[in-house]
Write a protein that holds these residues in place. Structure first.
Motif, short mmCIF file in Angstrom:
data_model
loop_
_atom_site.label_atom_id
_atom_site.label_comp_id
_atom_site.label_asym_id
_atom_site.label_seq_id
_atom_site.Cartn_x
_atom_site.Cartn_y
_atom_site.Cartn_z
N VAL A 139 39.56 31.00 31.11
CA VAL A 139 40.30 30.96 32.37
C VAL A 139 40.09 32.31 33.06
O VAL A 139 40.36 33.36 32.46
N PHE A 140 39.64 32.27 34.30
CA PHE A 140 39.42 33.51 35.08
C PHE A 140 40.46 33.59 36.18
O PHE A 140 40.65 32.64 36.94
N MET A 141 41.15 34.74 36.28
CA MET A 141 42.21 34.90 37.27
C MET A 141 42.02 36.16 38.10
O MET A 141 41.59 37.19 37.58
N GLU A 142 42.36 36.04 39.36
CA GLU A 142 42.33 37.19 40.27
C GLU A 142 43.70 37.86 40.27
O GLU A 142 44.66 37.35 39.69
N ALA A 143 43.80 39.00 40.95
CA ALA A 143 45.06 39.76 40.96
C ALA A 143 46.22 38.94 41.50
O ALA A 143 47.37 39.08 41.05
N SER A 144 45.94 38.06 42.44
CA SER A 144 46.98 37.23 43.05
C SER A 144 47.47 36.14 42.10
O SER A 144 48.49 35.50 42.37
N GLY A 145 46.74 35.91 41.02
CA GLY A 145 47.04 34.81 40.12
C GLY A 145 46.16 33.60 40.38
O GLY A 145 46.18 32.62 39.63
N LYS A 146 45.38 33.65 41.45
CA LYS A 146 44.49 32.54 41.80
C LYS A 146 43.41 32.37 40.73
O LYS A 146 42.86 33.33 40.23
N ASN A 147 43.13 31.11 40.39
CA ASN A 147 42.03 30.82 39.48
C ASN A 147 40.70 31.10 40.17
O ASN A 147 40.53 30.80 41.35
N ARG A 148 39.77 31.68 39.42
CA ARG A 148 38.41 31.85 39.92
C ARG A 148 37.51 30.99 39.04
O ARG A 148 37.41 31.22 37.83
N THR A 149 36.88 30.00 39.62
CA THR A 149 36.09 29.07 38.84
C THR A 149 34.77 29.71 38.42
O THR A 149 34.28 30.64 39.08
N PRO A 150 34.17 29.26 37.30
CA PRO A 150 32.96 29.90 36.77
C PRO A 150 31.80 29.96 37.77
O PRO A 150 31.03 30.92 37.75
#
Length: 210
Positions: A139-150
């Motif tokens: 699972v990849f997450m940005e600072a905002s909590g948004k998921n970043r897809t592969p």
């Protein structure tokens, strides 16, 4: 053999690093190992006719339960899995890991496993012919909590990840020997076509249930 394949993939992914905008990476195959391996051991034995392949874990599904598309109530009440979930090394403040105590629901998991329950009745009947797995366990997450897809990672980060995940998917499909692999969404279908090139298996796609 699925457990061996998954543990090998985890070892390959462990040293990989991911830069901005990714701030946190979760690997539920590690911190939710007990429910994840219970799922593989209980339902991943023998040959399957059909294998669903998702992209990567959602924050309220597999990230909490260790089970692909693992909506908490369905994993506990329908799959009969409820085991210890530990904590990732670094926890995103907006994406806490509460395991089976989490009260959020993963929409895609609710729809996929809900369909299976409605169609087949009990889990054992579904898993006679079907299995569900994810292409990438991270699972990849940005600072905002948004998921970043592969697919949104940089090429330098994506290429070694793809190589490892392709190898694991191929090994799993060889072990399960299905007639049909079904990508849940375009990314999963594309990944399956690349990873399984040369294998005698049909590849299809359904819309992502999110």
């Amino acid at each position: 053999s699925l457990i061996k394949i998954t543990r090998k993939l985890s070892r390959q992914l462990a040293p990989m690093t991911f830069g901005e905008p990714v701030t946190h990476v979760y690997n539920p195959v590690q911190y939710a190992r007990k429910p994840h391996e219970t799922y593989l051991e209980r339902y991943g034995q023998g040959r399957k006719r059909y294998v669903f392949v998702g992209m990567n874990p959602g924050p309220w599904g597999m990230a909490q339960t260790g089970v692909p598309f693992g909506e908490i109530n369905l994993v506990r009440d329908w799959l009969g899995i409820d085991a210890e979930v530990r904590q990732p090394k670094s926890v995103h403040p907006k994406r806490p890991i509460e395991g089976f105590a989490c009260e959020r629901s993963e929409v895609s998991g609710s729809r996929l496993w809900g369909w299976a329950r409605e169609r087949f009745g009990d889990a054992e009947s579904f898993f006679e012919d079907f299995f569900v797995l994810n292409y990438c366990p991270l699972v990849f997450m940005e600072a905002s909590g948004k998921n970043r897809t592969p697919d949104k990672l940089s090429a330098e980060e994506r290429d070694p990840l793809t190589l490892a995940c392709d190898g694991a998917l191929k090994a799993m499909v060889e072990a399960l020997a299905p007639e049909l692999v079904i990508g849940v969404g375009v990314y999963a279908e594309t990944s399956a076509k690349r990873a399984l090139e040369g294998l005698d298996v049909e590849i299809g796609r359904i819309l992502h249930p999110s």
